[in-house]
Scaffold this motif. Sequence first.
Motif, PDB file in Angstrom:
ATOM      1  N   ARG A 210      32.912  37.879  14.185  1.00  0.00           N
ATOM      2  CA  ARG A 210      32.671  37.286  15.509  1.00  0.00           C
ATOM      3  C   ARG A 210      33.921  36.519  15.924  1.00  0.00           C
ATOM      4  O   ARG A 210      34.219  35.470  15.379  1.00  0.00           O
ATOM      5  N   GLY A 211      34.661  37.073  16.877  1.00  0.00           N
ATOM      6  CA  GLY A 211      35.872  36.429  17.337  1.00  0.00           C
ATOM      7  C   GLY A 211      36.938  36.330  16.271  1.00  0.00           C
ATOM      8  O   GLY A 211      37.797  35.442  16.327  1.00  0.00           O
ATOM      9  N   ALA A 212      36.913  37.233  15.310  1.00  0.00           N
ATOM     10  CA  ALA A 212      37.872  37.177  14.204  1.00  0.00           C
ATOM     11  C   ALA A 212      38.093  38.578  13.649  1.00  0.00           C
ATOM     12  O   ALA A 212      37.197  39.436  13.681  1.00  0.00           O
ATOM     13  N   GLU A 213      39.287  38.787  13.117  1.00  0.00           N
ATOM     14  CA  GLU A 213      39.662  40.067  12.514  1.00  0.00           C
ATOM     15  C   GLU A 213      40.536  39.802  11.301  1.00  0.00           C
ATOM     16  O   GLU A 213      41.388  38.923  11.309  1.00  0.00           O
ATOM     17  N   PHE A 214      40.298  40.589  10.254  1.00  0.00           N
ATOM     18  CA  PHE A 214      41.193  40.561   9.093  1.00  0.00           C
ATOM     19  C   PHE A 214      41.587  42.008   8.806  1.00  0.00           C
ATOM     20  O   PHE A 214      40.736  42.903   8.793  1.00  0.00           O
ATOM     21  N   GLY A 215      42.894  42.213   8.586  1.00  0.00           N
ATOM     22  CA  GLY A 215      43.356  43.564   8.301  1.00  0.00           C
ATOM     23  C   GLY A 215      44.435  43.561   7.242  1.00  0.00           C
ATOM     24  O   GLY A 215      45.049  42.534   6.945  1.00  0.00           O
ATOM     25  N   HIS A 216      44.648  44.738   6.650  1.00  0.00           N
ATOM     26  CA  HIS A 216      45.759  44.862   5.706  1.00  0.00           C
ATOM     27  C   HIS A 216      46.470  46.199   5.887  1.00  0.00           C
ATOM     28  O   HIS A 216      45.895  47.175   6.367  1.00  0.00           O
ATOM     29  N   ILE A 217      47.745  46.211   5.506  1.00  0.00           N
ATOM     30  CA  ILE A 217      48.582  47.411   5.471  1.00  0.00           C
ATOM     31  C   ILE A 217      49.182  47.485   4.072  1.00  0.00           C
ATOM     32  O   ILE A 217      49.845  46.544   3.634  1.00  0.00           O
ATOM     33  N   ALA A 218      48.958  48.575   3.381  1.00  0.00           N
ATOM     34  CA  ALA A 218      49.519  48.753   2.042  1.00  0.00           C
ATOM     35  C   ALA A 218      50.952  49.279   2.139  1.00  0.00           C
ATOM     36  O   ALA A 218      51.257  50.133   2.973  1.00  0.00           O
ATOM     37  N   PHE A 219      51.812  48.768   1.269  1.00  0.00           N
ATOM     38  CA  PHE A 219      53.221  49.170   1.261  1.00  0.00           C
ATOM     39  C   PHE A 219      53.524  50.054   0.055  1.00  0.00           C
ATOM     40  O   PHE A 219      52.760  50.112  -0.910  1.00  0.00           O
ATOM     41  N   ALA A 220      54.676  50.706   0.118  1.00  0.00           N
ATOM     42  CA  ALA A 220      55.049  51.666  -0.923  1.00  0.00           C
ATOM     43  C   ALA A 220      55.237  51.009  -2.282  1.00  0.00           C
ATOM     44  O   ALA A 220      55.035  51.652  -3.321  1.00  0.00           O
ATOM     45  N   ASP A 221      55.616  49.734  -2.319  1.00  0.00           N
ATOM     46  CA  ASP A 221      55.859  49.066  -3.604  1.00  0.00           C
ATOM     47  C   ASP A 221      54.614  48.408  -4.185  1.00  0.00           C
ATOM     48  O   ASP A 221      54.699  47.696  -5.185  1.00  0.00           O
ATOM     49  N   GLY A 222      53.457  48.630  -3.572  1.00  0.00           N
ATOM     50  CA  GLY A 222      52.209  48.081  -4.081  1.00  0.00           C
ATOM     51  C   GLY A 222      51.812  46.762  -3.453  1.00  0.00           C
ATOM     52  O   GLY A 222      50.657  46.334  -3.587  1.00  0.00           O
ATOM     53  N   ARG A 223      52.751  46.086  -2.810  1.00  0.00           N
ATOM     54  CA  ARG A 223      52.393  44.879  -2.079  1.00  0.00           C
ATOM     55  C   ARG A 223      51.661  45.272  -0.785  1.00  0.00           C
ATOM     56  O   ARG A 223      51.538  46.446  -0.458  1.00  0.00           O
ATOM     57  N   ALA A 224      51.215  44.270  -0.058  1.00  0.00           N
ATOM     58  CA  ALA A 224      50.502  44.541   1.188  1.00  0.00           C
ATOM     59  C   ALA A 224      50.750  43.424   2.180  1.00  0.00           C
ATOM     60  O   ALA A 224      51.013  42.272   1.801  1.00  0.00           O
ATOM     61  N   GLU A 225      50.692  43.783   3.439  1.00  0.00           N
ATOM     62  CA  GLU A 225      50.674  42.800   4.519  1.00  0.00           C
ATOM     63  C   GLU A 225      49.226  42.565   4.889  1.00  0.00           C
ATOM     64  O   GLU A 225      48.426  43.492   4.921  1.00  0.00           O
ATOM     65  N   TRP A 226      48.878  41.311   5.162  1.00  0.00           N
ATOM     66  CA  TRP A 226      47.562  41.028   5.722  1.00  0.00           C
ATOM     67  C   TRP A 226      47.725  40.177   6.981  1.00  0.00           C
ATOM     68  O   TRP A 226      48.719  39.467   7.148  1.00  0.00           O
ATOM     69  N   HIS A 227      46.777  40.308   7.866  1.00  0.00           N
ATOM     70  CA  HIS A 227      46.779  39.470   9.059  1.00  0.00           C
ATOM     71  C   HIS A 227      45.361  38.998   9.339  1.00  0.00           C
ATOM     72  O   HIS A 227      44.387  39.711   9.072  1.00  0.00           O
ATOM     73  N   ALA A 228      45.269  37.794   9.836  1.00  0.00           N
ATOM     74  CA  ALA A 228      43.988  37.207  10.221  1.00  0.00           C
ATOM     75  C   ALA A 228      44.102  36.740  11.659  1.00  0.00           C
ATOM     76  O   ALA A 228      44.965  35.915  11.976  1.00  0.00           O
ATOM     77  N   VAL A 229      43.274  37.286  12.534  1.00  0.00           N
ATOM     78  CA  VAL A 229      43.322  36.973  13.960  1.00  0.00           C
ATOM     79  C   VAL A 229      42.084  36.172  14.331  1.00  0.00           C
ATOM     80  O   VAL A 229      40.964  36.533  13.943  1.00  0.00           O
ATOM     81  N   LEU A 230      42.284  35.100  15.082  1.00  0.00           N
ATOM     82  CA  LEU A 230      41.189  34.207  15.460  1.00  0.00           C
ATOM     83  C   LEU A 230      41.215  33.943  16.959  1.00  0.00           C
ATOM     84  O   LEU A 230      42.286  33.763  17.541  1.00  0.00           O
ATOM     85  N   ASN A 231      40.039  33.874  17.572  1.00  0.00           N
ATOM     86  CA  ASN A 231      39.952  33.301  18.905  1.00  0.00           C
ATOM     87  C   ASN A 231      40.249  31.815  18.778  1.00  0.00           C
ATOM     88  O   ASN A 231      39.666  31.123  17.926  1.00  0.00           O
ATOM     89  N   SER A 232      41.160  31.310  19.589  1.00  0.00           N
ATOM     90  CA  SER A 232      41.602  29.925  19.422  1.00  0.00           C
ATOM     91  C   SER A 232      42.303  29.448  20.674  1.00  0.00           C
ATOM     92  O   SER A 232      42.942  30.234  21.369  1.00  0.00           O
ATOM     93  N   PRO A 233      42.229  28.152  20.960  1.00  0.00           N
ATOM     94  CA  PRO A 233      43.100  27.606  22.005  1.00  0.00           C
ATOM     95  C   PRO A 233      44.550  27.755  21.567  1.00  0.00           C
ATOM     96  O   PRO A 233      44.841  27.796  20.369  1.00  0.00           O
ATOM     97  N   PRO A 234      45.474  27.814  22.522  1.00  0.00           N
ATOM     98  CA  PRO A 234      46.884  27.952  22.129  1.00  0.00           C
ATOM     99  C   PRO A 234      47.409  26.684  21.468  1.00  0.00           C
ATOM    100  O   PRO A 234      46.947  25.581  21.752  1.00  0.00           O
ATOM    101  N   GLY A 235      48.370  26.861  20.574  1.00  0.00           N
ATOM    102  CA  GLY A 235      49.058  25.716  19.996  1.00  0.00           C
ATOM    103  C   GLY A 235      48.397  25.080  18.797  1.00  0.00           C
ATOM    104  O   GLY A 235      48.950  24.146  18.216  1.00  0.00           O
ATOM    105  N   VAL A 236      47.231  25.549  18.400  1.00  0.00           N
ATOM    106  CA  VAL A 236      46.559  24.977  17.226  1.00  0.00           C
ATOM    107  C   VAL A 236      47.300  25.397  15.965  1.00  0.00           C
ATOM    108  O   VAL A 236      47.596  26.580  15.771  1.00  0.00           O
ATOM    109  N   ARG A 237      47.630  24.435  15.111  1.00  0.00           N
ATOM    110  CA  ARG A 237      48.291  24.727  13.843  1.00  0.00           C
ATOM    111  C   ARG A 237      47.571  23.999  12.718  1.00  0.00           C
ATOM    112  O   ARG A 237      46.920  22.974  12.946  1.00  0.00           O
ATOM    113  N   PHE A 238      47.679  24.527  11.501  1.00  0.00           N
ATOM    114  CA  PHE A 238      46.962  23.996  10.353  1.00  0.00           C
ATOM    115  C   PHE A 238      47.945  23.429   9.338  1.00  0.00           C
ATOM    116  O   PHE A 238      49.002  24.015   9.099  1.00  0.00           O
ATOM    117  N   PRO A 239      47.610  22.287   8.720  1.00  0.00           N
ATOM    118  CA  PRO A 239      48.502  21.732   7.686  1.00  0.00           C
ATOM    119  C   PRO A 239      48.761  22.706   6.549  1.00  0.00           C
ATOM    120  O   PRO A 239      49.862  22.755   6.000  1.00  0.00           O
TER     121      PRO A 239
END
Length: 417
Positions: A210-239
Amino acid sequence: MSGYAVVVGGGIGGLATAIGIRRIGWEVTVLERAAVLDDMGAGISLHANGMRALDALGVGEAVRRAARPQYTGGTRTPGGARLARMDGAALERALGTPIVGIPRAALHRALRAALPAGCVVTNAEVTAVDLSDPRRARVSTATGNGSGSGSGGSAREADLVVAADGVRSRLRALVAPDHPGPAYSGSTVLRAITDRPVTLASDFELTWGRGAEFGHIAFADGRAEWHAVLNSPPGVRFPDPLAETRRRFGGWHAPIPALLDATRPGAVLHHDIHELVTPLPSFVAGRLALLGDAAHAMTPNLGQGACQALEDAVTLAAALAAESGPGRRRPASQPGAPGVDAALVRYDAERRPRSQAVARAARQAGRMGQRLSHPLAVALRDTALRVAPSGVTVRAILRHADWTAPRLTPPAATPGS
């Protein structure tokens, strides 16, 4: 007759443009404001149109060697239930190449390797572009010493200036001075590349909540990229961005917890997603052309942002070659390369309708996917995905990825040119 171009911005679109322009026999300089090209960034998926553009630029095979094909994956719910399946083999049969996943840093390195030493000038802040001369543009920089050859202000005269300076392009105002500029999409993204290989059952996957997405892309060396997308006001940052991602997504299905566990806290990047909601009336003005995010910044929901920039690069180079070909003689009274004005008209006519249509489709995909937050709307979306025929996902990708790249060949010399 060849010409000389200045490309402003050393990202994917800018480097690809420099390769294409050199491929047709022009000279080119890339001006990058950063002092050091540090290869930061997460991962990227390249669809068939992006790979075809890279093939036209002569770097497709180098990119494939560094990439991993995406044959398996799809879309799931946070609990792991399958919503849709991606058939990478079907896409490869239809388009001749699968989608591939690659670290952005590896793609940047492959593009830079195709350019000669000294072509990319770092620490070069463009302060002004003068378009008052209809036949030449003048580019002023505050400094420029990428090859250690000196510093201080400088100016270059060019037959063409390509503004590939990103979503917050300062040169966009030369084309559309009244344009409102980029708008916040309503979503923010946290992403990283794992520090070590991770066991994954799929090459690419998206999970929609709900208002959020998590995804991954696998790379040739076995590592992976992940991304987490959130509905959010602009400029919010986390410690602690990684801790916040664990709080929001740590209870979702495997391998999401494992991807987060394999990530170093300092590796997490956090950016708000901006787009050009208001379409530009033109991509060109005088001897200036906008390219990539400067022209059509879009949300990442279709994975087409970089692919569209690569299409831009090849299309622009092909237009320059075609309009500088046989019969395009330069009058003695007109210095510089012939045919540039006609080439820019051609570039705008070919690229603006397509790229803006893809941007609209990406925005709509986000609204119907990650952006949905109302429980009923999410339930209806999930049901529609479950009951859709298996070929729907393939056809949706084909709609934007099936693009044929023009061939890039140097313009033939003409007597007296």
